[in-house]
Design a protein around this motif. Structure first.
Motif, PDB file in Angstrom:
ATOM      1  N   THR A  97       2.774 -28.402  15.382  1.00 37.95           N
ATOM      2  CA  THR A  97       3.654 -27.249  14.116  1.00 37.95           C
ATOM      3  C   THR A  97       3.168 -27.906  13.302  1.00 37.95           C
ATOM      4  O   THR A  97       2.135 -27.982  11.759  1.00 37.95           O
ATOM      5  CB  THR A  97       4.748 -26.295  14.790  1.00 37.95           C
ATOM      6  OG1 THR A  97       4.489 -25.926  15.962  1.00 37.95           O
ATOM      7  CG2 THR A  97       4.442 -25.567  13.142  1.00 37.95           C
ATOM      8  N   GLN A  98       3.745 -28.668  12.598  1.00 42.89           N
ATOM      9  CA  GLN A  98       3.646 -29.632  11.436  1.00 42.89           C
ATOM     10  C   GLN A  98       2.549 -30.717  11.201  1.00 42.89           C
ATOM     11  O   GLN A  98       1.883 -30.005  10.475  1.00 42.89           O
ATOM     12  CB  GLN A  98       4.465 -30.306  11.215  1.00 42.89           C
ATOM     13  CG  GLN A  98       4.563 -31.734  10.266  1.00 42.89           C
ATOM     14  CD  GLN A  98       5.481 -31.284   9.133  1.00 42.89           C
ATOM     15  OE1 GLN A  98       6.177 -30.279   9.082  1.00 42.89           O
ATOM     16  NE2 GLN A  98       4.887 -31.292   8.102  1.00 42.89           N
ATOM     17  N   LEU A  99       1.721 -30.850  12.495  1.00 48.61           N
ATOM     18  CA  LEU A  99       0.648 -31.210  12.219  1.00 48.61           C
ATOM     19  C   LEU A  99      -0.673 -30.849  12.160  1.00 48.61           C
ATOM     20  O   LEU A  99      -1.995 -30.629  11.380  1.00 48.61           O
ATOM     21  CB  LEU A  99       0.173 -31.724  14.159  1.00 48.61           C
ATOM     22  CG  LEU A  99       0.473 -33.692  14.046  1.00 48.61           C
ATOM     23  CD1 LEU A  99       0.211 -34.069  14.885  1.00 48.61           C
ATOM     24  CD2 LEU A  99       0.773 -34.958  13.227  1.00 48.61           C
ATOM     25  N   ALA A 108      -4.454 -22.310  18.045  1.00 50.82           N
ATOM     26  CA  ALA A 108      -4.346 -21.204  18.949  1.00 50.82           C
ATOM     27  C   ALA A 108      -5.594 -21.505  20.229  1.00 50.82           C
ATOM     28  O   ALA A 108      -5.270 -21.103  20.809  1.00 50.82           O
ATOM     29  CB  ALA A 108      -4.747 -20.321  18.054  1.00 50.82           C
ATOM     30  N   GLN A 109      -6.388 -22.199  19.402  1.00 52.27           N
ATOM     31  CA  GLN A 109      -7.847 -22.091  20.429  1.00 52.27           C
ATOM     32  C   GLN A 109      -6.539 -23.524  21.613  1.00 52.27           C
ATOM     33  O   GLN A 109      -7.650 -23.025  22.683  1.00 52.27           O
ATOM     34  CB  GLN A 109      -8.802 -22.551  19.421  1.00 52.27           C
ATOM     35  CG  GLN A 109     -10.115 -22.688  20.730  1.00 52.27           C
ATOM     36  CD  GLN A 109     -11.362 -23.852  19.431  1.00 52.27           C
ATOM     37  OE1 GLN A 109     -10.950 -23.089  18.139  1.00 52.27           O
ATOM     38  NE2 GLN A 109     -12.299 -24.070  20.353  1.00 52.27           N
ATOM     39  N   GLU A 110      -6.661 -24.858  21.217  1.00 49.90           N
ATOM     40  CA  GLU A 110      -6.468 -25.352  22.280  1.00 49.90           C
ATOM     41  C   GLU A 110      -5.069 -25.222  22.695  1.00 49.90           C
ATOM     42  O   GLU A 110      -5.334 -25.353  23.963  1.00 49.90           O
ATOM     43  CB  GLU A 110      -6.009 -26.646  21.802  1.00 49.90           C
ATOM     44  CG  GLU A 110      -6.896 -27.253  20.008  1.00 49.90           C
ATOM     45  CD  GLU A 110      -8.119 -27.447  21.229  1.00 49.90           C
ATOM     46  OE1 GLU A 110      -7.564 -28.247  22.260  1.00 49.90           O
ATOM     47  OE2 GLU A 110      -9.131 -27.391  21.178  1.00 49.90           O
ATOM     48  N   VAL A 111      -4.566 -24.269  22.493  1.00 50.48           N
ATOM     49  CA  VAL A 111      -3.653 -23.859  23.276  1.00 50.48           C
ATOM     50  C   VAL A 111      -3.731 -22.963  23.898  1.00 50.48           C
ATOM     51  O   VAL A 111      -3.372 -22.683  25.307  1.00 50.48           O
ATOM     52  CB  VAL A 111      -2.587 -23.170  22.471  1.00 50.48           C
ATOM     53  CG1 VAL A 111      -1.252 -22.078  23.367  1.00 50.48           C
ATOM     54  CG2 VAL A 111      -1.580 -23.937  21.818  1.00 50.48           C
ATOM     55  N   GLY A 112      -5.040 -22.138  23.739  1.00 53.31           N
ATOM     56  CA  GLY A 112      -5.588 -21.177  25.094  1.00 53.31           C
ATOM     57  C   GLY A 112      -6.088 -21.643  25.920  1.00 53.31           C
ATOM     58  O   GLY A 112      -5.980 -21.341  26.964  1.00 53.31           O
ATOM     59  N   ALA A 113      -6.851 -22.951  25.289  1.00 53.58           N
ATOM     60  CA  ALA A 113      -7.777 -23.595  26.467  1.00 53.58           C
ATOM     61  C   ALA A 113      -6.674 -24.833  27.615  1.00 53.58           C
ATOM     62  O   ALA A 113      -7.493 -24.429  29.015  1.00 53.58           O
ATOM     63  CB  ALA A 113      -8.821 -24.584  25.664  1.00 53.58           C
ATOM     64  N   LEU A 114      -5.929 -25.027  27.558  1.00 51.79           N
ATOM     65  CA  LEU A 114      -5.425 -25.611  28.078  1.00 51.79           C
ATOM     66  C   LEU A 114      -4.751 -24.684  28.787  1.00 51.79           C
ATOM     67  O   LEU A 114      -4.295 -24.510  29.823  1.00 51.79           O
ATOM     68  CB  LEU A 114      -3.732 -26.030  27.310  1.00 51.79           C
ATOM     69  CG  LEU A 114      -2.660 -27.138  27.473  1.00 51.79           C
ATOM     70  CD1 LEU A 114      -3.588 -28.655  28.397  1.00 51.79           C
ATOM     71  CD2 LEU A 114      -1.864 -27.288  26.662  1.00 51.79           C
ATOM     72  N   CYS A 134       6.068 -20.642  31.962  1.00 55.84           N
ATOM     73  CA  CYS A 134       7.802 -20.194  31.611  1.00 55.84           C
ATOM     74  C   CYS A 134       7.947 -21.187  30.283  1.00 55.84           C
ATOM     75  O   CYS A 134       8.814 -19.747  29.169  1.00 55.84           O
ATOM     76  CB  CYS A 134       9.293 -20.654  32.528  1.00 55.84           C
ATOM     77  SG  CYS A 134       8.783 -19.438  34.089  1.00 55.84           S
ATOM     78  N   MET A 135       8.030 -22.438  29.820  1.00 53.79           N
ATOM     79  CA  MET A 135       8.286 -23.426  28.798  1.00 53.79           C
ATOM     80  C   MET A 135       6.781 -22.379  27.972  1.00 53.79           C
ATOM     81  O   MET A 135       8.178 -22.040  25.968  1.00 53.79           O
ATOM     82  CB  MET A 135       8.114 -24.286  28.968  1.00 53.79           C
ATOM     83  CG  MET A 135       8.343 -25.540  28.015  1.00 53.79           C
ATOM     84  SD  MET A 135      10.423 -24.656  28.047  1.00 53.79           S
ATOM     85  CE  MET A 135      10.892 -25.995  29.752  1.00 53.79           C
ATOM     86  N   LEU A 142       2.431 -19.123  19.748  1.00 56.00           N
ATOM     87  CA  LEU A 142       1.217 -19.024  20.825  1.00 56.00           C
ATOM     88  C   LEU A 142       0.487 -19.261  22.188  1.00 56.00           C
ATOM     89  O   LEU A 142       0.036 -18.676  22.633  1.00 56.00           O
ATOM     90  CB  LEU A 142      -0.211 -20.365  19.572  1.00 56.00           C
ATOM     91  CG  LEU A 142       0.134 -20.698  18.353  1.00 56.00           C
ATOM     92  CD1 LEU A 142      -0.073 -21.756  18.571  1.00 56.00           C
ATOM     93  CD2 LEU A 142      -0.887 -19.322  17.763  1.00 56.00           C
ATOM     94  N   GLY A 143       1.931 -19.839  22.479  1.00 57.22           N
ATOM     95  CA  GLY A 143       1.861 -19.532  24.309  1.00 57.22           C
ATOM     96  C   GLY A 143       2.667 -17.933  24.514  1.00 57.22           C
ATOM     97  O   GLY A 143       1.693 -17.691  25.574  1.00 57.22           O
ATOM     98  N   ARG A 144       2.929 -17.724  23.889  1.00 56.27           N
ATOM     99  CA  ARG A 144       3.599 -15.718  24.058  1.00 56.27           C
ATOM    100  C   ARG A 144       2.472 -15.071  24.038  1.00 56.27           C
ATOM    101  O   ARG A 144       1.740 -13.954  24.372  1.00 56.27           O
ATOM    102  CB  ARG A 144       4.711 -15.743  23.268  1.00 56.27           C
ATOM    103  CG  ARG A 144       5.804 -15.991  23.922  1.00 56.27           C
ATOM    104  CD  ARG A 144       6.963 -14.680  22.995  1.00 56.27           C
ATOM    105  NE  ARG A 144       7.790 -15.448  21.658  1.00 56.27           N
ATOM    106  CZ  ARG A 144       7.971 -16.630  21.405  1.00 56.27           C
ATOM    107  NH1 ARG A 144       8.323 -17.485  22.471  1.00 56.27           N
ATOM    108  NH2 ARG A 144       8.206 -16.959  19.803  1.00 56.27           N
ATOM    109  N   GLN A 145       1.572 -15.204  23.092  1.00 53.63           N
ATOM    110  CA  GLN A 145       0.008 -14.941  22.373  1.00 53.63           C
ATOM    111  C   GLN A 145      -0.783 -14.691  22.741  1.00 53.63           C
ATOM    112  O   GLN A 145      -1.747 -13.730  23.355  1.00 53.63           O
ATOM    113  CB  GLN A 145      -0.093 -14.882  20.436  1.00 53.63           C
ATOM    114  CG  GLN A 145      -1.164 -14.764  20.569  1.00 53.63           C
ATOM    115  CD  GLN A 145      -2.280 -15.216  18.975  1.00 53.63           C
ATOM    116  OE1 GLN A 145      -1.708 -15.546  18.396  1.00 53.63           O
ATOM    117  NE2 GLN A 145      -3.669 -14.890  18.574  1.00 53.63           N
TER     118      GLN A 145
END
Length: 1935
Positions: A97-99, A108-114, A134-135, A142-145
């Motif tokens: 988040t800091q980076l 958000a795009q990278e998290v979704g792709a992952l 779960c985590m 962003l994971g919940r989104q």
């Protein structure tokens, strides 16, 4: 490895950019995080990465998305691999988040792709994927989104995964199904608004969610084997209910679930979802628990409390559905008590939260007094208050508190002033015995509602009960909470209207609690004193600071108890206030405490010095000085707890020194520092640590005893842990500060703190060769953790050779030392060192990996030793016994983390697999060979199913091996010997220890390499064939082994082996233990040729190990099957003709069950099978087979211990805990029926007369160990009352006596008075009304048991017992001769003794008259009525029949005419001799004598005291022995007048008793009673001396003659010597010189180390009694002729102060303490005895100050310097002979000649300096120099010669650990320094000493040279140390 790949790509990408450096630093931290195993290391690296990310964030903002993407992707990859740790995931979330500041869309795009790439559509999610789901759902916004946007695919994947997992039936220990349900739960919890339409809307109904709901139901209904998974499914279902938009919809769905669990089948309507209920495969009652617990855990309040429409009345889920289910669950005897009572506590919590809604719904009170709900709740919590299931008690406690809170809120809401529940509960609490822990939590809960005063008024015994609890560890926390609750309540009540009156509060507190706290803190019981100080005192001072004043005033005395309490008060005060000035009287008292004999006082004083609320408060100069005085004197304490607490206290002091020094170096002034003291305090801190380091190192000499070395290692560990910068990942706290390097640099610049110097290293290396595991392991740990990474190469090579030699030693300790050396060398070597070691050729090929290299070398050594054993086992057992290399392999493979890590390396997997396979195969061959050798069958081909050999078989086999080994033919006969030869012991040791080590090694390997948490490839290191080989090894050992030590060690390994297999995901491996179990059961039930359980000690352990390995969460199916099979086998009928040489299968089954019951890890699980096992044991007691009865007794004993828990006692025979009968029956209701059935059968009428019931005594014994409950007449325990009362008529005495004891727990205290009155009325009122003497006797025993049980808790006052006393007065004839049975008369009198204050004066006078008449008519000196005729009642019956020729109908002890028989002439003869021979008369006379003594002590009446003294003059031995035993028991201690009179009487008759000497036992008791009465010196009076006037010398002469010539046995000798000392102490004079010398000679003889402990203790006691007085008389010049005797006595004191028995040393310290008092002062009543070492220094100071001018002083001190043959010791080391199995023990392992020699040196030097020229002392010194000087010089020159040559290197490492050599060297150096001083003092007169030929200067130079050489080799302290530390420290003057 995805994160590592991303990290490499990221590093390459940013390599040329401007932010490369911070990026690479951040990547390095992330890589270190991923590579670390310890959580503290991971957290440390993530913290560093987070700090770097904040710097990087600025640089990334100016870059584009393309430049930022690689770094974000890399961090996300690490985050994906960290989903197993919530804290690491959160930290990485902060980093990413800091980076991504300013680039949130990119992130958000990278998290979704992952997350989208976790699994393709329709595929099963792996456990890792589920963890990520779960985590990211729980911790990442962003994971919940992402999941919100992709809800349907996620539901589909979860349903697919759960269906696949349930169909594939994964491993029981797996977590796959758990993770799926956890994901569902979090999904329902995090996205409720998104899930709700899919459940509750017709339009949005989801077929996928409907399918998932059905799968969740299947899990809840038992499709998943794991209990935790099922419970989580219930929580997930409740969370799904929470998504309901309207409460009534959710409540309807939940009601449908509960109704479905009742129906078991049908369709479930859940909102708009409809699923078919899955079939329940095995109904276990867990379905409702799953639903109930889930509902109470997380269901919404409005759902729980809304009205249910389907009920006719106003009902809700909470009251009408959930509560009945909770009640039903708590009554079920399932293996889920913890969760059931958790549900109960949760229900009460939810009820409290929803009270307004429930009141609104019902409109009335729900806990009104007459409601069924209140009755059920109170019954539920009380019935289960004592449950032993771990964790349940906490839920019951919270249930009590919640119930009372809800009741209080209801009474307030409805304005109800009548609150009877409080009084009922308080009365019930008061009536419970204090031993029951369950009474104290309700008491705490009641206090706020009824007030403190009402509690104290109602419960008058509470203070005393709190004291009892504080002296019982498991009750201490409960008592503490009660005290705190009452004091808090009192403060709240007292402060109303009295604000600021703190002193008034303290005064009111003192009135109530000061006596209790004072008694506890002054108590001699260490546990009571420490618990009161730790748990009550400090809390009280924090709560009420003003209480310090009354406490201090109470503890102002000078006695030991006052000092103990005072120092505890100061310590608590300091912990509260922070600082405490020590000066004046306080400092003097503290010094006395530091030198006190009691360890508790010394530890409290040490804690006072070291503790501080602030760690950076420096130690004052006074504190440092006192520590320097204290520590050297307390290094050899033999209490393990003292050593641990000493280390903890010193660690606190070191932390204070370190932190205050660091603060000063940072420029801060620590709190408590005076202006201008900073630099001095810094130097003081550095100097103290250096002093402590040198003290610890100097104490590690092999010449020190175990206690000193262990304490020194603990102190050294504290120094290294606190004052080095070594960071230890495994430690949770205590890590060095970041600025520690600054302090280290400062100290080293001062020439201090060279922690890792060569002398320190050599000292620890000597400890590696110690004979004890504790010293070796602790030294190895310090070397590995703190010292540099590698040893110097010469040391490593020498250590390796030493280890090689030690591995070939037959002594177990030396072989284990070799194993520790090998492990330490492995951990402290690098590849360069490895190349230098003489490893085997095959091992040398794997040098790049040290662990593999070492393991191959050790395996080669083991194989070579095995080959040698196959050739000649006797020779191999002496020179290569195999257990050494096996132990070394175990330590190197299992205890070295680097080796474990290399095993997991893929590139080494093949090599490790090959090595481990060869290792297991070798272990199998060795096991078969050794067990076969003991069976005369050798080699791997031995039949594995052969039974274990008998001891005779093993003896013959070993004898054959010895003959073969010695070259003899087996036909040769050898002379038989009772003792085993050394050869025999060599072979046995080799076999058993090797077998034990093999079991430990194989079990540890399985535990290490089959861990489910390891990577998948690690298990392949032990493939299935290898594991099967290991299994056969375990079976062979456990089925053919007889040695318990080997079985125990193997069992530990086999338990680990089975646990690793059962928890492994591979089904094939899981099946191995089950197969072994089936084979064992088959072997057990099948025919056999010889005994199994008697010959193979390990056979029952085979079963225990397998079932102990099961995971508790899996329900333990193997245990259930095993127990069921064993029960079935044990209940089969016995054969008609069984061979007694063989074990019956039924007997074997009982033995195995007993082993399972005694197994520590199966406690709770086995309680489910307790009832059938108890029933089996009771039936086995009546078996016609003796082996069956024997096994049943053992099984019943084990079951009793398991059912009642571990008994704890505060004193001999004083039960300090217990479970009540009510609670016992509540926990085991079916067991109650079994016990009651046995009692009923025994008590009921039996046709044909009484019959023996073998199980009856066992049942009564079990009941007698329970505690009384608080239940009423209608409770289950009331059913036991009738049968127990009926057993009073049993013809068997033991049954009547035990039935009386068993009656106590059946009768609650409130009902005790009524039963006593009933029993008293049943006693016959006249002689003619006696129906049965047995019945009368039995009822009397029952009354006595009820009156004597827990006198402080019965609540029966004198007035309450008055009606019982009146009934007894009406039956007073039972004490008169009209009652012809002495046993009945004795029992009646014992009851009267328990009610002394309840009788009328006239009846008391009649009792006294009856006793006087009986005892006055006794015949003189009769032996037939004495104690020796106290035989069991059946034997008495036989004797009575023999003596009286009574008819068969006459009862025991009953006169024939009482049953209507006409006396015959022979009966008349019998009556005439009845006075002499009547059975039980001795017991009656003893009871009467005890009663007379007790009444005299109670009333302190002169006439009664005279009567007691007259009993001592009676010629009847029974009466005399009774009075003497009563005196010895200390029952007269409360009446000083009686004690004085008895003492004078004993002194008056002493001469006649010694002359008559009629019986040794009588004489021993007589002398013991005399010593007891004069145990306090102040009790001797002028009157006592007058009584002895004229006979004192004669008595003393007879006693000394007995000691010198008669040798009557150690016990009588003890009493005789102590009695002689008592008489001598009061008549020492000039004319008594010969007697004193004889007495002194006797002390010298008894104090020798070779004497028994009893005699040494007698010498120490005598020395304290009379020795101090003899010495003090010489000091006052009253008896100068006794000076030589005084010196001899001080010599004896010095010797006894080094005794190996603590009690002997403590008694001798009393002698030293008395001599430390100022001369001319009388002995004070409160002399504080000093610690042993303080006393020893005091004696040396006394010799120096008072006897320095006497020439005998110098000679007497020189006797303590042993003369050792230094040359012989060195030559023995050089020869390096093979070690024998046994080593000669030292007569006194505690004595330290080297330490004592260093203590004596300054005293001897000062004696020489003080003596004037030409004095006799100089002549003595010259004679000594002439005798010893030449040998001293020769030994110094020999040392110089030996240790200046290269050849010494060969045996230098072995010499490092040679205790004899160290002692010889230390004594030589002391003698040399003394000789140099003699030369200096005597000057020219010493020059002519023949053979010396050197001057003082030359001798000193030689001494300095030799000491330097020895110091280089670790054999002497370095010269630079000077006098640091002194041995053992400067003597303290305060005592």
């Amino acid at each position: 490895m995805g994160a590592e790949r991303e990290a490499r790509a990221c590093a390459a990408f940013y390599g040329q950019l401007g932010i490369a450096q911070p990026v690479l630093s951040c990547l390095r931290c992330l890589r270190q995080f991923a590579g670390s195993t310890a959580k503290r290391c991971k957290d440390k690296h993530l913290e560093e990465a987070l700090l770097l990310s904040r710097v990087l964030s600025e640089g990334l903002r100016v870059l584009g998305e393309a430049e930022a993407r690689p770094l974000l992707r890399c961090v996300l990859a690490f985050q994906m691999e960290a989903t197993g740790s919530s804290s690491s995931f959160q930290k990485l979330e902060q980093i990413v988040t800091q980076l991504a500041v300013g680039k949130e869309a990119l992130l958000a795009q990278e998290v979704g792709a992952l997350l989208a790439g976790l699994a393709p559509q329709g595929e099963v999610l792996s456990p890792g994927d589920l963890q990520s789901v779960c985590m990211f759902m729980e911790e990442s916004s962003l994971g919940r989104q992402h999941w919100r946007q992709n809800l349907a695919p996620l539901l589909q994947r979860l349903a697919t995964t759960l269906r696949w997992v349930l169909q594939s039936q994964p491993a029981p220990g797996g977590t796959w199904d758990y993770l799926v349900i956890k994901a569902c739960l979090q999904l329902f919890q995090v996205l409720p608004k998104d899930v709700a339409p899919l459940v509750w809307s017709t339009a949005g109904k989801s077929e996928t969610l409907q399918s998932l709901l059905g799968l969740l139901l299947e899990v809840a209904w038992g499709k998943a084997p794991n209990k935790d998974t099922r419970l989580l499914a219930g929580t997930a279902l409740s969370m799904l209910v929470n998504t309901a938009p309207q409460p009534k919809h959710g409540a309807s769905a939940m009601l449908a679930l509960f109704q479905l669990s009742d129906r078991g089948a049908g369709e479930l309507k859940f909102g708009e979802l409809a699923v078919e209920a899955p079939p329940v495969l095995e109904p276990d009652g867990l379905e409702k628990l799953v639903l109930t617990r889930g509902l109470l855990t997380c269901c919404r309040m409005d759902v729980l409390s809304c009205q249910l429409e389907s009920f006719t009345h106003k009902a809700c889920l909470l009251l009408d559905v959930v509560f009945p289910t909770v009640c039903a669950l708590t009554k079920e005897q399932k293996d889920c008590h913890y969760y059931c009572f958790q549900a109960c506590a949760l229900w009460l919590q939810r009820l409290r939260e929803s009270l307004p809604a429930v009141w609104h719904l019902t409109g009335t009170r729900i806990l009104a007094q007459d409601t069924e709900l209140l009755r059920q709740l109170t019954r539920l919590v009380w019935d289960n208050a004592e449950t032993p299931v771990e964790g349940v008690s906490e839920f019951i406690h919270s249930s009590f508190r919640l119930l009372l809170e809800i009741y209080h809120l209801e009474c307030q809401h409805f304005q109800d002033q009548e609150r009877p529940l409080y009084q009922q509960m308080l009365q019930r609490v008061v009536s419970m015995p204090w031993q029951i822990k369950a009474k104290y939590v309700p008491l705490c809960a009641i206090v706020p509602y009824v007030g403190s005063q009402q509690v104290l008024d109602t419960y008058a015994d509470l203070p005393q009960h709190l004291l009892s609890c504080l002296s019982t560890n498991h009750l201490c926390p409960a008592a503490t909470e009660v005290y705190k609750a009452l004091v808090r309540q009192q403060c709240a009540e007292w402060q109303d209207g009295q604000r600021g009156a703190e002193s008034a509060l303290a005064e009111r507190w003192a009135l109530c609690w000061l006596p209790l706290l004072s008694q506890a803190l002054r108590s001699p019981l260490p546990i009571l004193q420490s618990n009161a100080a730790n748990h009550l005192l400090a809390w009280t001072l924090r709560q009420l600071p003003a209480t310090q004043a009354p406490l201090a005033a109470r503890f102002s005395g000078q006695d030991t108890a006052s000092l103990r309490a005072w120092v505890s008060l100061l310590k608590a005060q300091k912990s509260v206030a922070g600082a405490l000035p020590l000066r004046g009287e306080a400092l003097e008292r503290l010094s006395r405490c530091l030198g006190a004999r009691e360890e508790g006082i010394r530890l409290a004083a040490l804690g006072l010095l070291c503790c501080s609320p602030s760690t950076n408060r420096p130690l004052s100069g006074t504190e440092v000085r006192l520590l320097r005085e204290f520590l050297p004197l307390n290094l050899n304490c033999d209490s393990s707890s003292f050593r641990q607490l000493l280390q903890a206290a010193v660690r606190k002091a070191l932390v204070r020194l370190r932190d205050s020094s660091l603060a000063q170096l940072r420029g801060k002034v620590p709190r408590g520092t005076e202006p201008g003291e900073g630099a001095g305090q810094l130097a003081q801190a550095v100097g103290f640590v250096e002093w402590l380091l040198q003290l610890s190192i100097a104490s590690l000499s092999p010449g020190s005893n175990y206690q000193r070395k262990k304490t020194a290692l603990l102190l050294l560990a504290a120094v290294l842990e606190t004052c080095t910068d070594t960071w230890s990942p495994e430690r949770k706290k205590g890590q060095p500060p970041r600025t520690m390097a600054t302090l280290l640099s400062y100290a080293r610049q001062s020439g201090c703190w060279d922690f890792f110097s060569q002398p320190n290293l050599l000292a620890l290396l000597s400890c590696l060769q110690d004979s004890t595991n504790e010293i070796r392991d602790l030294a190895s740990e310090l070397l590995v953790c703190y010292f540099p990474a590698t040893f110097p190469e010469p040391i490593a090579l020498a250590l390796f050779q030493l280890a090689q030699d030690a591995l070939h030693s037959p002594r177990v300790q030396e072989a284990e030392a070799g194993a520790v050396l090998m492990k330490t060398i492995l951990q402290k070597s690098d590849s360069g060192t490895m190349k230098s070691l003489a490893l085997e050729a095959e091992a040398a090929l794997t040098l790049p990996n040290r662990g593999l290299c070492f393991a191959q070398h050790l395996l080669h050594v083991l194989q070579a030793q095995y080959a040698a054993a196959c050739q000649d086992l006797l020779q191999a057992a002496a020179t290569a016994p195999m257990h050494g290399p096996i132990a070394a392999l175990r330590r190197c493979l299992l205890q070295v983390p680097e080796v474990a890590a290399s095993m997991r390396a893929a590139e080494l997997a093949q090599s490790w697999q090959e090595l481990l396979t060869r290792l297991v195969t070798t272990a199998r061959d060795i096991t078969s060979f050794l067990l076969g050798a003991l069976q005369s069958q050798q080699g791997p081909g031995t039949d594995e199913r052969a039974a274990a050999p008998s001891f005779a078989d093993m003896g013959n086999a070993i004898g054959s091996l010895i003959m073969l080994g010695k070259g003899r033919r087996q036909e040769e006969e050898e002379e038989d010997s009772v003792l085993l030869s050394e050869e025999h012991s060599l072979i046995l040791t080799c076999c058993w220890v090797s077998v034990k080590e093999i079991g430990l090694l194989l079990g540890g390997l399985a535990e290490l390499l089959l861990d489910p948490a390891l990577p998948a490839g690690s298990g392949s290191l032990l493939p299935l064939p290898t594991l099967q080989t290991a299994t056969r090894v375990f079976q062979e050992i456990l089925l053919r082994c007889r040695h318990w030590g080997a079985v125990e060690g193997c069992s530990m390994g086999f338990t680990k082996f089975c646990a690793a297999l059962l928890n492994h995901p591979d089904a094939e491996l899981q099946a191995i233990p089950q197969t072994i179990l089936e084979q064992g059961l088959e072997t057990l039930s099948g025919p056999r040729s010889s005994s199994i359980t008697r010959r193979a000690a390990g056979f029952p352990m085979l079963f225990l190990c397998i079932v102990s390995g099961e995971a508790p969460a899996q329900g333990r199916p193997l245990l259930t099957r095993c127990v069921q099979m064993l029960l079935a086998l044990a209940t089969t009928a016995l054969p008609q003709d069984w061979d007694q040489t063989l074990d019956l299968p039924q007997v074997c089954a009982l033995h195995v069950l007993q082993t399972l019951v005694r197994g520590a890890g199966l406690g709770g699980a086995l309680l489910r099978h307790a009832t059938p096992m108890v029933d089996l044991a009771l039936r086995g007691l009546g078996s016609p087979c003796w082996a069956m009865r024997n096994a049943a007794i053992q099984l019943f004993s084990a079951l009793t211990s398991r059912l009642l828990g571990q008994q704890r006692s505060r004193g001999e025979g004083c039960l300090a805990e217990g479970v009540s009968l009510q609670a016992f029956l509540g926990q085991h209701p079916q067991l109650g029926a079994v016990l009651l059935g046995e009692l009923g059968a025994a008590a009921g009428p039996v046709p044909g007369g009484p019959h023996l019931r073998p199980a009856l005594h066992a049942v009564l014994t079990l009941l007698a160990q329970l505690q009384p409950g608080t239940d009423g007449p209608g409770s289950p325990s009331a059913c036991f009352l009738g049968p127990l009362l009926a057993l009073a008529e049993s013809p068997i005495y033991a049954v009547r006596a035990m039935a009386a004891k068993a009656l106590v727990p059946v009768v609650p205290p409130p009902w005790r008075r009524g039963l006593l009155l009933r029993l008293a009325r049943q006693l016959p009122a006249a002689p003619g009304r006696v129906r049965s003497h047995n019945a009368v006797h039995g009822r009397l025993l029952q009354m006595r048991a009820l009156l004597a049980s827990a006198p402080g808790t019965s609540g029966l006052s004198t007035e309450a017992l008055r009606p019982v006393a009146l009934q007894l007065e009406a039956r007073g004839w039972l004490l008169t001769p009209a009652q012809r049975c002495p046993l009945v008369r004795a029992a009646f009198l014992q009851i009267l003794a328990l009610l002394p204050a309840s009788f009328s004066p006239s009846f008391a006078q009649s009792i006294r008259a009856a006793i006087g008449t009986e005892l006055g008519s006794l015949p003189p000196g009769g032996k037939l009525g004495c104690t020796k005729l106290q035989v069991p009642l059946p034997a008495r019956k036989i004797m009575a029949v023999a003596f009286l020729a009574a008819s068969p109908g006459v009862e025991c002890g009953e006169p024939p005419h009482s049953r209507g028989h006409t006396p015959h002439s022979r009966l008349s003869i019998g009556r005439r001799i009845l006075v002499f021979l009547q059975v039980g008369s001795a017991i009656l006379h003893q009871t009467m004598a005890h009663f007379t003594c007790s009444e005299a002590a109670r009333l302190a009446d002169g006439e009664r005291i005279g009567a007691v003294c007259s009993l001592l003059r009676q010629p009847n031995p029974d009466v005399q022995l009774a009075v003497l035993s009563w005196v010895i028991a200390g029952e007269g201690g409360t009446c000083k007048e009686l004690e004085k009179a008895l003492g004078l009487t004993l002194l008056e008759n002493l001469g006649s008793v010694l002359r008559e000497r009629r019986d040794r036992e009588f004489l021993r008791l007589y002398l013991e009673a005399l010593l007891h009465l004069y145990r306090d010196p102040s009790s001797w009076s002028q009157e006592a001396s007058h009584k002895l006037q004229g006979s004192s010398a004669v008595c003393l002469e007879m006693l000394l003659h007995m000691v010198e010539a008669e040798r009557p046995g150690p016990d009588l000798l003890f009493q005789a010597l102590c009695a002689a000392s008592l008489l001598l102490a009061h008549r020492v004079g000039a004319k008594d010189g010969p007697l004193v010398e004889r007495w002194c000679a006797a002390l010298e003889e008894c104090s020798r180390s070779a004497s028994s402990e009893v005699l040494r203790l007698a010498a120490a006691w005598s020395l304290q009694t009379a020795g101090a007085d003899v010495v003090r008389r010489t000091l006052r010049a009253a008896c100068p002729s006794l000076v030589p005797v005084a010196l001899r006595l001080i010599n004896v004191g010095i010797h006894l102060l080094q005794d190996e028995e603590r009690e002997v040393r403590h008694e001798a310290s009393g002698f030293a303490s008395l001599l430390r008092l100022d001369r001319g002062k009388s002995l004070p009543d409160s002399c504080v005895f000093v610690q042993d070492n303080v006393g020893l220094l005091g004696l040396l100071q006394l010799l120096l100050a008072e006897f320095g001018e006497h020439p005998e002083t110098f000679d007497s001190l020189l006797q303590h310097l042993p003369v050792l043959n230094l040359r012989g010791i060195v030559e023995e080391l050089e020869a390096n002979k093979a070690a024998s199995l046994y080593k000669e023990d030292e007569p006194n392992v505690f004595a330290e000649p080297a330490v004592l020699a260093r203590q004596l040196l300054p005293v001897l030097l000062q004696l020489l300096e003080k003596a004037p020229a030409g004095s006799p002392l100089h002549a003595s010194a010259l004679r000594w120099l002439s005798a010893m000087g030449p040998s001293i010089l020769r030994d110094l020159q020999y040392c110089e010669h030996c240790w200046s040559q290269e050849a010494a290197a060969r045996w230098a490492m072995k010499a490092l650990a040679c205790a004899k050599l160290h002692v010889a060297v230390a004594v030589l150096l002391v003698r040399a320094q003394l000789a140099a001083q003699v030369l200096r003092v005597l000057g020219d007169s010493a020059a002519a000493v023949p053979g010396l030929g050197c001057s003082t200067q030359e001798l000193e130079q030689e001494l300095e040279l030799v000491q330097g050489l020895l110091a280089q080799h670790g054999l002497a302290p370095t010269l630079s140390q000077g006098d640091v530390p002194r041995e053992p420290g400067p003597p303290t003057k305060a005592a």
